[in-house]
Structure formats: C-alpha cells, structure tokens
Design an enzyme around this catalytic site. Structure first.
Site: not given
Ligand code: AGP
Length: 604
Positions: A27, A74, A98-99, A477, A481, A484, A500
C-alpha cells in the site's frame, strides 16, 4: 494510500506491527515506523525505505510493550524523509494516519500559535489538534476533532497517559478490525489480520474503535455502543504470501485460471449466468437506456473491454469514464442509467466519489469489486464480487481478467434478459468463456519464450502498443502494465490512428507490440503493421493461432488459441502481463513495488 496497523494484546507489539506492515507494504513503501507503549512510555522508530529498513533500525533498539501502532507510507503531504515518516507525536498524542487533511492550514492557524512542527506533514498538524483538544477523555477528544477535520483519514491514536489502548477513527480511508486470542487488531486491510483470524469487520465511518488487550468495542460519536457487522474471508495466510514465486506478480499471473473459475462457477446455473446469490435482480437491467462504466487504471481498461462486449450483445450505449474525470463532469445520468464501478481494492477514492455522485443522480449502481466489505462494495446498490483472492502486487493482473469475466457474465445475463440472445446462444457463450479460461494455461505455457524475447526490450526507452476494437482496449492494458513496472515509456494507440501523428515516432528499432486477434479487422491490422514495419519498427505480433502471417512483417509472433473475437481478451492479457513482468525482471527492477506507486489510490 498508506498501510496502517494497531494492536493491543498479549504479544510483543513490535513483532506484530512489523509483521503486519510487511503484509501492508504494497500500500506504500516510501518509509515506515512503529510506536510501542510500555511502562517506560511510548517509544518510536522510523526509517526511510521499506519495512526492511525499519527492521534494520529495530535491531538497534530493545522494544518491549504489548500495545502499539505501525505505518508504511506512500508520501502525499511532505516529502520522503524520516522526519515525515509516521508515527507522529505531539504532546500526549502519538498517531498514524492514512489520508489527506484538507484543512490543515486552517487548523494550524487556529491551534498552532506558539507551537513548533518538526515535519512537513498534515498528519503532525492533526496530532497537534488532538493534543490541543485532549482534556483526559479520548472519546471526547476524537469527537471534537472529527467535527473540525476535513478530508480523508484513518487514524490510530495512542494517548500517553492511557496505557495499552489504541483509539481509531476513519472517514473515507479504510480500516478493518478483529478480535483474536492474541488480542485486538486494526489495519488498513485484512491481509494484516489473516495470520490471527479470518473473521473481521469494517470500521464504520466516524465511529470510534477502542482497542484493548482483552476486548475491543465500537461507539458512535454520541457514545452509543455499535455492534460490528462481522465478515469472513475464505483465504488464509498462504494466499497472501509468495509461496515460492520470486514475486507476487508472477504468482498472481499464474493464479488466474483458478481466480477465473472461482469468479465464474458460483454464478453459473444450468449453464446460464445466474445472479440470485448476489441478489442482483434482472429488473435492474430492464428499462435502462445507457450504461456508464467508471473506474481507474487497469480497472478502467477492463471497462473498455466491457463496453465492446455490451454494445455488441445488448445494443445499449456504453460509456467508459475515467473516474477522476467523471466525478467533476456533472455527467448526464439518471434513474435509467446503470453505472458499473470497477475496483479491485474497493477503496479507490476517485471511483468511490464517482459512485457517490452516480447515486446522488439516482442512477442504478453496480460494483465489480475484489475486496469483500470494501467501501465501494458496501455503498453500491448491487455488488458482483470477483473471487481472485488477495492481489498484492501493485501491477494488477488476476483482478483484471476476473473483472473481464464478470463483465462477460453481466453481458450474457443482460443479453438474455433483454431478449437480444436466446438461451442456446447464452449457453454457447458459457462454453466459450470456459475455453477462454482454459486458454490461460496455453498463454502461460509461453512464459519461457516470452522471458527470452523480452531481452530485446530491456534497453528500450520507448514502445508502442497498437490494436483495433477490443485489441485497442488490450493495448491500453498492456501499456500500463509495462510502464508501471519497467519504467519504459509506452503508449497504446488505436492502430488506425497511428497515421494521424504518432507514426512519426516510429523509427528503426522502436518496438511495436501489435495485437491482431480480432478476425473482423485483421486485414486492416496487417496493413497498419506493414506501415510501422516499413519504418523500421521491431514488431512483436499477437494473433490467434492458425492465421496466415508473412514472416517479413514481424520479429516475434505470439499466438492465442482460436476463439470468437469477444473471448480473446483473457488469454491475450496473460501474454501482455508476462511481457511486462519479464521486461521489468530483465531490467532488475522491484516488480512488486514499483517506484512512486502503491496498490490502492485512496487519496486524490
Ligand atoms: C494497475 O496495474 C494499477 N495498479 C492501477 O492502475 C489500478 O488498476 C488502479 O489504481 C485501480 O485500482 P482499483 O482497481 O483498486 O480501483
């Protein structure tokens, strides 16, 4: 999106907290810290880096105490530093958070006169507020504080003069709690509790949780006792471990066939999709005139696949919306709109806000969520849980393919209910869905080949994914993947759009992963591949097996089994996941915990 844990019980708190933080590290892993309360008072240790760095620092200190709090960060407010690491202490208050506190400036102006802060965090200002309000009664203090605080928070608080008790309160940010024989536990999610119990509850918002060594209880802000709504998680500790794999991500890639079976089979009755157990009535599918699929990141990419499936089979307009945009757009939705929100964690703040907005506009809301009892699951009108088990790697893999499976099941049910498909067609769909699930094994069998071919990508800095129709959704997707976890800049492009502008970037040796599984537009895709090939692109081609391809247009050719167009995403996704995984491994990166990212984005 941090990981927080609290404990009061009969064990050494430091051991419980560090072990729990290791489960919560996905997390956030910029810094970590714990605070333990003992007869000698409250001792804290903090370290920049992951929980391993904290464990190194703990070797230098002897910590004894059976009550404490722990945090893995984080960084949101304040840079990555030891002084900004949690826990934060002010006066008699030691807390973790957390927040994001949105009115931290007003609080500092109101209560900070003459005070000195040591960190650059909003959390320290929250600790100052609690300390300022504290008159010896924790519950009263918390009640006053939550009437002042604005934003999102999950706090675990220790009061210096109140031994062996942790107080908790949350708003938006997640907290779950449990009682086990070893004591009372609270954490950001159940992965930190599973070693002690599989029975837990979600802490209701703005309700005070009191964690004591021999009990825990909830009370609302009026002091009334609140009975927790107990939940049970049916996986055990090993499900949240690597079990011999080098990384969580590759383990979770290999768990997809089982995850798909566990998600699909409970919703099949007489070879037909059946949502009776989920209490999702057919009536919600009747009378709707549009569908909005709202999500973030990979979940949004699953929604893009859902759009193609639903519009093809149900013939209702489907809009796929980026949640962080949707929530501020004043969308044109109403009681005739079905809003499907997709979220692995069930806690993504933008998706949650979009859900709340949809409900405020009277839309019917249905959530596709992997974490049982998560906020999005609890607040949606209807929930179709995916049963992928815990997904620990930041890069979502099995959650994505089971989200697609859930969307296939919904499409089949809606096509049947709307009369667009008869029962025989739906039963054949189910047979094809089983084939797509079995095709996962065939894609997994290409692992060594992909491990080898991705060696050519490890030195690359730019890469393109191209596809048409559902393969454009898969390109999006594949791109996220790869980006990251390998840090290679990549873009997904609708193949017909290349001319284009973007084709100007295709020069000698630039890799292009061309996804050409859609029979309906295969010839067009081959033309696009020729165009990039003519400009020197290094082409990795993905097609269904058995199609004719001139060897001159690709460097590498991967195939999936022959399937109808709409059933190709699941085996194709596995190939893209393996490409991203091995590219990251070849580059020697931290696959499970890529820089700057965290598993669940619970802050804006
Ligand atoms: C995907 O690999 C990323 N980790 C990210 O895009 C993720 O899908 C997104 O943050 C949504 O998370 P959720 O499914 O938990 O809402």
């Amino acid at each position: 999106m941090c990981g927080i844990i609290g404990f009061s019980g009969s064990l050494e708190a430091a051991d419980v907290l560090v072990t729990g933080l290791e489960q919560l590290e996905y997390r956030g892993y910029d810094s970590a810290g714990i605070a333990v309360q003992s007869k000698q008072g409250i001792q804290s240790v903090k370290a920049v880096g992951n929980v391993g760095a904290l464990k190194e620092k703990l070797k230098e200190k002897v910590f004894h105490g059976s009550c404490g709090i722990g945090h893995t960060r984080w960084a949101t407010h304040g840079g990555v530093s030891e002084v900004n690491a949690h826990p934060h202490q002010f006066g008699k208050i030691t807390l973790i958070h957390n927040g994001i506190i949105e009115n931290y400036k007003e609080i500092w102006e109101e209560y900070g006169a003459g005070k000195t802060l040591v960190s650059q965090t909003d959390t320290e200002i929250a600790a100052l507020l609690f300390d300022k309000l504290y008159q010896g009664k924790p519950e009263e203090t918390i009640k006053k504080a939550v009437s002042i605080l604005e934003g999102s928070y999950a706090f675990c608080i220790i009061f210096e003069d109140i031994p062996d008790i942790v107080y908790c309160v949350r708003k938006v940010s997640p907290l779950v709690a449990a009682r086990a024989k070893e004591g009372s536990f609270v954490a950001s999610d159940v992965t930190a509790l599973i070693a002690y119990t599989q029975d837990y509850f979600v802490l209701p918002e703005e309700t005070i949780l009191v964690l004591k060594q021999d009990t825990l209880y909830l009370e609302d802000l009026d002091g009334n006792q609140v009975e927790p709504e107990m939940l049970h998680v049916n996986w055990d500790t090993t499900a949240a471990q690597k079990n011999g794999y080098p990384h969580y991500m590759i383990k979770e890639i290999h768990e997809q066939a089982e995850a798909l079976r566990n998600t699909i089979l409970p919703r099949i009755k007489d070879n037909m999709p059946n949502f009776e157990a989920e209490q999702i009535p057919d009536s919600i599918f009747k009378g709707i005139d549009q569908i909005k699929i709202v999500a973030c990141g990979t979940a949004m990419h699953a929604g893009m696949v859902g759009k193609v499936l639903l519009e093809k089979r149900v013939r209702i307009p489907v809009g796929v919306e980026i949640a962080s945009e949707f929530r501020y757009q004043n969308p044109i939705i109403n009681e005739k709109t079905l809003v499907i929100v997709i979220s692995q964690s069930g806690e993504t703040i933008d998706t949650l806000a979009s859900l709340r907005l949809a409900k405020s506009k009277k839309a019917i809301t249905l959530a596709i969520v992997n974490v049982k009892g998560s906020t999005i699951a609890r607040e949606s009108d209807y929930v179709l849980y995916t049963h992928a088990g815990p997904e620990i790697a930041v890069a979502s893999t099995k959650a994505y393919t089971v989200q697609i499976a859930a969307l296939v099941l919904l499409t089949m049910r809606m096509a049947y209910v709307s009369g667009m498909s008869d029962i025989e067609v739906i039963k054949k769909d189910y047979e094809l869905l089983k084939l797509a699930e079995e095709a996962v094994h065939i894609s997994l069998a290409k692992e060594e080949e992909i491990k080898e071919l991705t060696n050519i990508l490890k030195e690359k800095e730019d890469l393109f994914f191209i596809g048409r129709g559902i393969d454009y959704a898969l390109s999006c997707e594949g791109s996220i993947k790869l980006k990251e976890i390998s840090y290679i800049h990549s873009e997904a492009y609708a193949a017909g759009e290349l001319k284009h502008g973007t084709i100007s970037l295709i020069t000698e040796g630039v890799p292009v992963i061309a996804i050409a599984t859609q029979e309906s537009v295969y010839a067009k895709m081959i033309s696009n591949i020729r165009e990039v090939r003519a400009r020197g692109a290094l082409v990795i081609l993905i097609t269904q097996e058995g199609v004719e391809v001139e060897p001159s247009i690709y460097n590498y050719h991967l195939t999936i089994p022959k399937l109808p167009d709409e059933f190709t995403p699941i085996p194709t996704a596995v190939l893209l996941q393996l490409i991203a995984y091995y590219t990251s491994v070849h580059r020697g990166l931290n696959v499970d915990q890529p820089r700057n990212l965290a598993k669940s984005v619970t802050v804006e």
